[in-house]
Enzyme design. Structure first.
Site, PDB file in Angstrom:
ATOM      1  N   SER A 237      22.720  54.566  22.273  1.00  0.00           N
ATOM      2  CA  SER A 237      23.564  53.627  21.547  1.00  0.00           C
ATOM      3  C   SER A 237      22.725  52.857  20.551  1.00  0.00           C
ATOM      4  CB  SER A 237      24.230  52.652  22.523  1.00  0.00           C
ATOM      5  OG  SER A 237      23.525  51.439  22.559  1.00  0.00           O
ATOM      6  N   LYS A 238      23.369  52.475  19.448  1.00  0.00           N
ATOM      7  CA  LYS A 238      22.565  51.853  18.393  1.00  0.00           C
ATOM      8  C   LYS A 238      22.116  50.450  18.782  1.00  0.00           C
ATOM      9  CE  LYS A 238      26.447  50.724  15.405  1.00  0.00           C
ATOM     10  NZ  LYS A 238      27.146  51.145  14.213  1.00  0.00           N
ATOM     11  N   ARG A 239      22.777  49.865  19.766  1.00  0.00           N
ATOM     12  CA  ARG A 239      22.337  48.550  20.206  1.00  0.00           C
ATOM     13  C   ARG A 239      21.123  48.653  21.130  1.00  0.00           C
ATOM     14  NH1 ARG A 239      27.216  48.125  18.942  1.00  0.00           N
ATOM     15  NH2 ARG A 239      27.860  49.458  20.665  1.00  0.00           N
TER      16      ARG A 239
END
Ligand code: GLU
Length: 471
Positions: A237-239
């Site tokens: 996930s980009k987070r």
């Protein structure tokens, strides 16, 4: 139109994701292998989230991966936003044929009804109400009874009961097309024969297959490739994870290493080696061999691939590849400081010791600084060893007349001096390395001193000896 037509259909809503890069490469490999076409379609219909620079970023990243616009296999880019009329026209056809109907329930009302019925999703309330178009009315697809079987090249046949699909929305209340519709209409219009995409789209596929048929077209061959997961087996996930291809590029991962590594996520070339040239990948890649289970995006393995690719470069190519990384916070090293010939001399020693190109400047910057930037903690530690200050002072004296000024002679001399003070070579090296390079790690010390030269080495050793023992 001849040959299979693959497509890559990213939404330009953020940095280009490594998972997207893998999907693009899988499509590219197959299009090339089969003498087909790779269509790039930018799905830019989400006005709130799209930005032109993300589109530029996709095209640029694809080129970096070797997927070039000017290659004859490449077609596009097409922009979905420019095709909205076709999407609406297709929706109209479906309505005219009775395959779609209008509904005036608000999303809240749909939810309330679902809650009351204890069954999630839309219940088909307006199926037989005969509503025409009107403000706020959505157009829904009339899902036929029965089951839909999706033939997937990776997962085999996947069966969906149509009564679990719900009559999904084709046009929003404001008349704009939804993703499921636009995506299919474009694929049909572009003559797409193979849809290879991320697994997260598998639940959309039975709906889309029904749409293909309802629009009078033969559905494509489908392939859904498994998701990428991190070390904790969670979906990237980009987070949480480093997912932007651009970031790897900035850190000095080579495109060839990245491409090779991405292709092996869920697939392996024949033989016992995974590090293989693109020509072999293109010849051998086969969806039938792609694993069903999530693929671990292993940073350590990626680094190992990259290190191997870096080591395999001809030295001149390595030197050239390093140039964009020789800077301080984006400012290239100025010509009065950076001496290319000196860098070229050091390059082979550095090349075998780095995993990414971004590690290179820290290994060579001491060669191009007026004075090394000494890390105080490293200095304190190196000089805190009993005998270290004496070794430093004596080495400076000895090196003043050392002949020849060669790595071997430099090493032998320090070895002798260290031994006389009860220090093994490793310990004796530490104060010399910190005094000259400012750091505790770097390229092999004696070769580095040979390249730096006698005058500069002596100046740094003498300065350091003058600085003395800390504390
Ligand atoms: N635009 C969609 C996405 O980025 C891709 C849909 C598809 O490949 O069919 O997820």
């Amino acid at each position: 139109m001849t040959g299979p037509r693959y497509r890559f259909a990213p939404s330009p809503t953020g940095f280009f994701h490594v998972g997207g890069a893998r999907t693009a490469l899988y499509n590219w490999a197959l299009a090339k292998q089969q003498g087909g076409t790779f269509v790039l379609r930018i799905e830019d219909t989400d006005e709130a989230r799209n930005r032109p620079e993300w589109t530029e970023g996709i095209i640029d990243a694809l080129a970096w991966l070797g997927i070039h616009r000017d290659d004859p296999t490449f077609e596009g880019p097409y922009f979905q936003s420019a095709l909205a009329d076709q999407h609406v026209a297709a929706a109209q056809r479906l309505y005219d044929r009775g395959s779609a109907y209008y509904c005036d329930l608000t999303p809240e009302q749909v939810q309330e009804r679902a809650k009351a019925a204890g069954k999630p999703g839309y219940d088909g309330y307006s199926r037989d109400r005969g509503l025409g178009p009107g403000p706020g009315r959505v157009l829904r697809f009339r899902v036929p009874p029965g089951t839909t079987v999706v033939g997937d090249a990776v997962r085999g046949e996947v069966e969906f009961a149509n009564d679990t699909l719900e009559d999904f929305v084709l046009l929003r209340g404001n008349g704009t097309p939804m993703f499921l519709l636009a995506n299919v209409v474009d694929d049909i219009a572009m003559g797409i024969t193979h849809v290879l995409r991320a697994e997260e789209h598998l639940p959309n596929t039975p709906k889309q297959q029904l749409l293909w048929r309802a629009l009078g077209a033969e559905p494509p061959a489908w392939a859904h490739v498994p998701v990428l997961v991190n070390e904790q087996r969670k979906k990237l996930s980009k987070r949480r994870d480093k997912v932007a291809l651009e970031q790897y590029r900035a850190e000095g991962y080579l495109a060839e290493a990245m491409v090779n590594y991405l292709m092996t996520l869920g697939w392996s070339p024949r033989g016992d080696r995974e590090i293989v040239p693109w020509s072999q990948i293109e010849a051998e890649f086969d969806l039938a061999d792609v694993n069903h289970s999530p693929a671990f995006f292993d940073l350590k393995k990626l680094a190992a691939f990259n290190g191997e690719y870096i080591r395999a470069l001809p030295v001149d190519d390595f030197v050239a590849a390093c140039q964009p990384y020789l800077h301080d916070d984006g400012v290239p090293w100025p010509p009065e400081r950076y001496r290319p010939a000196v860098f070229a001399q050091m390059a082979p020693l550095v090349q075998t010791r780095v995993v990414t190109l971004a590690e290179v400047p820290a290994m060579v910057d001491f060669l191009f600084q007026a004075d090394p930037v000494v890390d105080p903690a490293a200095w304190t530690k190196a000089m805190g060893v009993a005998g270290a200050p004496a070794v430093l002072a004596e080495t400076a004296r000895c090196y003043a007349t050392l002949d020849p000024w060669s790595a071997e002679a430099l090493k032998d001399a320090l070895d002798r001096i260290g031994t006389a003070h009860g220090l093994k070579l490793g310990k004796a090296q530490a104060p010399i390395r910190v005094a000259v390079t400012g750091r505790t790690v770097g390229p092999p010390l004696f070769e580095a001193l040979e390249v730096l030269g006698r005058d500069e080495t002596l100046r740094r050793l003498t300065d350091a000896a003058g600085r003395g023992t800390p504390g």
